[in-house]
Design a protein around this motif. Sequence first.
Motif, PDB file in Angstrom:
ATOM      1  N   PRO A 173       0.807  -1.230   0.000  1.00  0.00           N
ATOM      2  CA  PRO A 173       0.000   0.000   0.000  1.00  0.00           C
ATOM      3  C   PRO A 173       0.837   1.277   0.000  1.00  0.00           C
ATOM      4  CG  PRO A 173      -0.928  -1.611   1.504  1.00  0.00           C
ATOM      5  CD  PRO A 173       0.355  -2.194   1.008  1.00  0.00           C
ATOM      6  N   VAL A 174       1.969   1.257   0.696  1.00  0.00           N
ATOM      7  CA  VAL A 174       2.776   2.474   0.761  1.00  0.00           C
ATOM      8  C   VAL A 174       3.354   2.834  -0.618  1.00  0.00           C
ATOM      9  CG1 VAL A 174       4.850   1.206   1.495  1.00  0.00           C
ATOM     10  CG2 VAL A 174       4.637   3.630   2.024  1.00  0.00           C
ATOM     11  N   ILE A 175       3.675   1.794  -1.393  1.00  0.00           N
ATOM     12  CA  ILE A 175       4.196   2.029  -2.750  1.00  0.00           C
ATOM     13  C   ILE A 175       3.061   2.506  -3.661  1.00  0.00           C
ATOM     14  CG2 ILE A 175       5.436   1.015  -4.713  1.00  0.00           C
ATOM     15  CD1 ILE A 175       7.139   0.895  -2.287  1.00  0.00           C
ATOM     16  N   VAL A 176       1.883   1.898  -3.486  1.00  0.00           N
ATOM     17  CA  VAL A 176       0.726   2.297  -4.293  1.00  0.00           C
ATOM     18  C   VAL A 176       0.424   3.782  -4.045  1.00  0.00           C
ATOM     19  CG1 VAL A 176      -1.744   1.927  -4.691  1.00  0.00           C
ATOM     20  CG2 VAL A 176      -0.219  -0.036  -4.354  1.00  0.00           C
ATOM     21  N   LYS A 177       0.503   4.175  -2.776  1.00  0.00           N
ATOM     22  CA  LYS A 177       0.243   5.582  -2.432  1.00  0.00           C
ATOM     23  C   LYS A 177       1.264   6.494  -3.142  1.00  0.00           C
ATOM     24  CE  LYS A 177      -0.401   8.466   1.691  1.00  0.00           C
ATOM     25  NZ  LYS A 177       0.844   9.219   1.833  1.00  0.00           N
ATOM     26  N   LYS A 178       2.516   6.052  -3.118  1.00  0.00           N
ATOM     27  CA  LYS A 178       3.573   6.833  -3.763  1.00  0.00           C
ATOM     28  C   LYS A 178       3.306   6.965  -5.269  1.00  0.00           C
ATOM     29  CE  LYS A 178       7.680   8.552  -4.723  1.00  0.00           C
ATOM     30  NZ  LYS A 178       7.987   9.949  -4.439  1.00  0.00           N
ATOM     31  N   LEU A 179       2.877   5.846  -5.888  1.00  0.00           N
ATOM     32  CA  LEU A 179       2.602   5.888  -7.325  1.00  0.00           C
ATOM     33  C   LEU A 179       1.429   6.829  -7.629  1.00  0.00           C
ATOM     34  CD1 LEU A 179       3.070   2.127  -8.300  1.00  0.00           C
ATOM     35  CD2 LEU A 179       4.524   4.047  -8.963  1.00  0.00           C
ATOM     36  N   GLY A 180       0.446   6.850  -6.730  1.00  0.00           N
ATOM     37  CA  GLY A 180      -0.677   7.779  -6.885  1.00  0.00           C
ATOM     38  C   GLY A 180      -0.185   9.225  -6.885  1.00  0.00           C
ATOM     39  N   GLU A 181       0.747   9.512  -5.976  1.00  0.00           N
ATOM     40  CA  GLU A 181       1.317  10.875  -5.915  1.00  0.00           C
ATOM     41  C   GLU A 181       2.077  11.201  -7.202  1.00  0.00           C
ATOM     42  OE1 GLU A 181       2.009  10.468  -1.096  1.00  0.00           O
ATOM     43  OE2 GLU A 181       3.753  10.711  -2.416  1.00  0.00           O
ATOM     44  N   VAL A 182       2.772  10.176  -7.709  1.00  0.00           N
ATOM     45  CA  VAL A 182       3.544  10.389  -8.941  1.00  0.00           C
ATOM     46  C   VAL A 182       2.604  10.704 -10.106  1.00  0.00           C
ATOM     47  CG1 VAL A 182       5.001   9.224 -10.664  1.00  0.00           C
ATOM     48  CG2 VAL A 182       5.520   9.003  -8.234  1.00  0.00           C
ATOM     49  N   ILE A 183       1.509   9.934 -10.216  1.00  0.00           N
ATOM     50  CA  ILE A 183       0.562  10.170 -11.327  1.00  0.00           C
ATOM     51  C   ILE A 183      -0.025  11.584 -11.211  1.00  0.00           C
ATOM     52  CG2 ILE A 183      -1.625   9.423 -12.385  1.00  0.00           C
ATOM     53  CD1 ILE A 183       0.192   7.184 -12.733  1.00  0.00           C
ATOM     54  N   GLN A 198      -6.614  -2.544 -12.215  1.00  0.00           N
ATOM     55  CA  GLN A 198      -7.572  -3.398 -11.492  1.00  0.00           C
ATOM     56  C   GLN A 198      -8.013  -2.693 -10.212  1.00  0.00           C
ATOM     57  OE1 GLN A 198      -9.037  -6.246 -11.875  1.00  0.00           O
ATOM     58  NE2 GLN A 198      -7.842  -7.617 -13.189  1.00  0.00           N
ATOM     59  N   ASN A 199      -7.071  -1.917  -9.656  1.00  0.00           N
ATOM     60  CA  ASN A 199      -7.300  -1.281  -8.361  1.00  0.00           C
ATOM     61  C   ASN A 199      -8.132  -0.009  -8.578  1.00  0.00           C
ATOM     62  OD1 ASN A 199      -7.131   0.014  -5.917  1.00  0.00           O
ATOM     63  ND2 ASN A 199      -4.938  -0.400  -5.632  1.00  0.00           N
ATOM     64  N   PHE A 200      -9.444  -0.192  -8.517  1.00  0.00           N
ATOM     65  CA  PHE A 200     -10.336   0.918  -8.846  1.00  0.00           C
ATOM     66  C   PHE A 200     -10.195   2.060  -7.851  1.00  0.00           C
ATOM     67  CE2 PHE A 200     -14.634   2.879  -8.881  1.00  0.00           C
ATOM     68  CZ  PHE A 200     -14.573   3.383 -10.167  1.00  0.00           C
ATOM     69  N   ARG A 201      -9.952   1.716  -6.597  1.00  0.00           N
ATOM     70  CA  ARG A 201      -9.777   2.772  -5.582  1.00  0.00           C
ATOM     71  C   ARG A 201      -8.593   3.667  -5.905  1.00  0.00           C
ATOM     72  NH1 ARG A 201     -10.728  -0.173   0.209  1.00  0.00           N
ATOM     73  NH2 ARG A 201     -12.943  -0.556  -0.088  1.00  0.00           N
ATOM     74  N   PHE A 202      -7.574   3.053  -6.478  1.00  0.00           N
ATOM     75  CA  PHE A 202      -6.380   3.814  -6.885  1.00  0.00           C
ATOM     76  C   PHE A 202      -6.703   4.708  -8.083  1.00  0.00           C
ATOM     77  CE2 PHE A 202      -2.738   3.946  -9.847  1.00  0.00           C
ATOM     78  CZ  PHE A 202      -1.797   4.597  -9.067  1.00  0.00           C
ATOM     79  N   ALA A 203      -7.427   4.118  -9.058  1.00  0.00           N
ATOM     80  CA  ALA A 203      -7.633   4.813 -10.328  1.00  0.00           C
ATOM     81  C   ALA A 203      -8.703   5.900 -10.244  1.00  0.00           C
ATOM     82  CB  ALA A 203      -8.012   3.802 -11.404  1.00  0.00           C
ATOM     83  N   ALA A 204      -9.745   5.660  -9.446  1.00  0.00           N
ATOM     84  CA  ALA A 204     -10.915   6.557  -9.467  1.00  0.00           C
ATOM     85  C   ALA A 204     -10.563   8.030  -9.219  1.00  0.00           C
ATOM     86  CB  ALA A 204     -11.951   6.059  -8.481  1.00  0.00           C
ATOM     87  N   PRO A 205      -9.779   8.350  -8.194  1.00  0.00           N
ATOM     88  CA  PRO A 205      -9.514   9.778  -7.960  1.00  0.00           C
ATOM     89  C   PRO A 205      -8.551  10.405  -8.971  1.00  0.00           C
ATOM     90  CG  PRO A 205      -8.398   8.437  -6.312  1.00  0.00           C
ATOM     91  CD  PRO A 205      -9.223   7.504  -7.127  1.00  0.00           C
ATOM     92  N   LEU A 206      -7.842   9.577  -9.710  1.00  0.00           N
ATOM     93  CA  LEU A 206      -6.838  10.117 -10.631  1.00  0.00           C
ATOM     94  C   LEU A 206      -7.417  10.431 -12.010  1.00  0.00           C
ATOM     95  CD1 LEU A 206      -3.952   7.565  -9.881  1.00  0.00           C
ATOM     96  CD2 LEU A 206      -4.096   9.926  -9.074  1.00  0.00           C
ATOM     97  N   ALA A 207      -8.453   9.667 -12.404  1.00  0.00           N
ATOM     98  CA  ALA A 207      -8.877   9.692 -13.807  1.00  0.00           C
ATOM     99  C   ALA A 207      -9.906  10.778 -14.096  1.00  0.00           C
ATOM    100  CB  ALA A 207      -9.447   8.329 -14.185  1.00  0.00           C
ATOM    101  N   ASP A 208      -9.792  11.339 -15.304  1.00  0.00           N
ATOM    102  CA  ASP A 208     -10.813  12.273 -15.783  1.00  0.00           C
ATOM    103  C   ASP A 208     -11.948  11.502 -16.456  1.00  0.00           C
ATOM    104  OD1 ASP A 208      -9.318  14.758 -15.245  1.00  0.00           O
ATOM    105  OD2 ASP A 208      -7.912  13.879 -16.664  1.00  0.00           O
ATOM    106  N   ARG A 209     -11.631  10.340 -16.968  1.00  0.00           N
ATOM    107  CA  ARG A 209     -12.644   9.550 -17.669  1.00  0.00           C
ATOM    108  C   ARG A 209     -12.309   8.074 -17.576  1.00  0.00           C
ATOM    109  NH1 ARG A 209     -12.042  10.852 -22.830  1.00  0.00           N
ATOM    110  NH2 ARG A 209     -12.209  12.996 -22.168  1.00  0.00           N
ATOM    111  N   HIS A 210     -13.342   7.257 -17.526  1.00  0.00           N
ATOM    112  CA  HIS A 210     -13.157   5.802 -17.443  1.00  0.00           C
ATOM    113  C   HIS A 210     -13.818   5.152 -18.663  1.00  0.00           C
ATOM    114  CE1 HIS A 210     -12.042   6.259 -13.176  1.00  0.00           C
ATOM    115  NE2 HIS A 210     -13.025   7.143 -13.139  1.00  0.00           N
ATOM    116  N   TYR A 211     -13.077   4.283 -19.319  1.00  0.00           N
ATOM    117  CA  TYR A 211     -13.658   3.469 -20.390  1.00  0.00           C
ATOM    118  C   TYR A 211     -13.815   2.056 -19.835  1.00  0.00           C
ATOM    119  CZ  TYR A 211     -12.553   7.191 -23.709  1.00  0.00           C
ATOM    120  OH  TYR A 211     -12.499   8.392 -24.366  1.00  0.00           O
ATOM    121  N   VAL A 212     -15.014   1.519 -19.939  1.00  0.00           N
ATOM    122  CA  VAL A 212     -15.264   0.174 -19.420  1.00  0.00           C
ATOM    123  C   VAL A 212     -15.322  -0.797 -20.593  1.00  0.00           C
ATOM    124  CG1 VAL A 212     -16.785  -1.265 -18.007  1.00  0.00           C
ATOM    125  CG2 VAL A 212     -16.599   1.199 -17.536  1.00  0.00           C
TER     126      VAL A 212
END
Lengths: 240, 293
Positions: A173-183, A198-212
Amino acid sequence: MSTPASPNREMLRITDLHAYYGESHILHGIDLRIGRGECATLLGRNGSGRTTTLKSILGLVGRRTGSIMLNGKEIIAEPTHRMARHGIGYVPEERAIFASLSAEENLMLPPQVASGGMSIAEIYEMFPNLAERRSSPGTKLSGGEQQMLAMARVLRTGAKLLLLDEITEGLAPVIVKKLGEVITELKTRGFTIVLVEQNFRFAAPLADRHYVLEHGEIIATISREELPEKMDWLHQTLGV
Amino acid sequence: MEIFGIPSALLGSQLLIGLINGSFYAILSLGLAIIFGLLNIINFAHGAQYMMGAFIAWLALTKFGINYWVALIATPIIVGAFGVFLERTMLRKLYKLDHLYGLLLTFGIALIIEGIFRDQFGISGQSYDVPELLAGGVSLGFMFLPIYRGWIIVAALTVCFGTWFMIEKTKLGAYLRAGTENPQMVQALGINVPLLITFTYGYGVALAAFAGVLAAPVFQVNPLMGSHLIIVVFAVVVIGGMGSIMGSIVTGLGLGLIEGLTKVFYPEASSVIVFVIMVIVLLVRPAGLFGRT
């Protein structure tokens, strides 16, 4: 659902993209548009065609048809090595760190394709662990360090469109958090990002748009604003 | 003076012959290792390309009066260009297939090349004089050293370690090493891998031709000289580890010396010792002494 990027700030436009591995027809007419500086995710269950979409952009699949426009230029007929020269940086799911190269050799391997790439000093400031491990063989790094190295490798080149495939997979999780900051930092620097995650919690706050995606087709496009009302449907569709 | 009951001159001369043979093994197996590493092709035409090197040097001297030193530079370029032609027109079509197809194709090419040279020049050997600058010899006290043979060792070691340096210490070498591991990813990073492959095959073939020119003044130049040597070289590559650069160099030189020592201590086994070692290595360490398991 959401409004696609307007043509004047459009960076990537994919139209009716079909991809094949041998006899298998994997993508069945993908259409998507991503504007300059946007972050879009490709969501879907395993086997839905998300990774194949990224590989198709780069020409890493057996055969593909359709149209891939980058900054208004058709690039589908061009060989794979030209894609990086057009400013596309790829971070594959398996990270593809080269075992016979040191961390720094891995970092310095891709040629610079445009001005505006991050300097080595900036990269080591963003990923301090890499500075400490620069002489270690690439595959002796931890999973998180390898992921950072795979990201850093394309940031140096001047690529403006980043294709990131499952970058949080198997990381603490600590690395995932760091990658979120990097993005987030990369977005503020104006990078355009396509994120398979796959990690929707990670992607949701970063993305402007989601393609399913499902069965090699895009079944929904959801903007950041539409996300709250679509959460139940997404959970059901993705099984998250 | 005797060492282990063997006259030092005999021991020294056999060690020298071993080192010379080892130098040829090292250059040839190095070329094979580079080609196999990136192209995944077992280049069975390597012996024929070595023979072409010797023949072109001989033809250059006898037909055109081109001296040894010019031939030593020009011949690898000419034969390397022939390798580029082979790669572009034929080998390129086989990369997605099993190793066996590449082996069969290059085996066929080797037979065709040898056939053409046999037809044109027969199988009786042609002689090539040692260049004036390297004629004669020096006494080392315990043995006599022909200067040309010393030159072979120096030239071979220089080329081998120069190649090692290029692969291990330069950007081009980093591309080669990365391309050996994951060519698709190297392409995705913006490197023109098809061009890299063409260069690599051409360079590997040029190394064989270089060895051929070095060999011309000490062995008979004949169409079968490559096929006699290449089987031993394949054994060297297997012992060193397929695709291992340093493995090829060290194993080539080491096996040449072992062969030389076997000629002194147990001559009956000298022609098979390399293969005995290959069998043992395959049983104990199938990836080879320097290969990654």
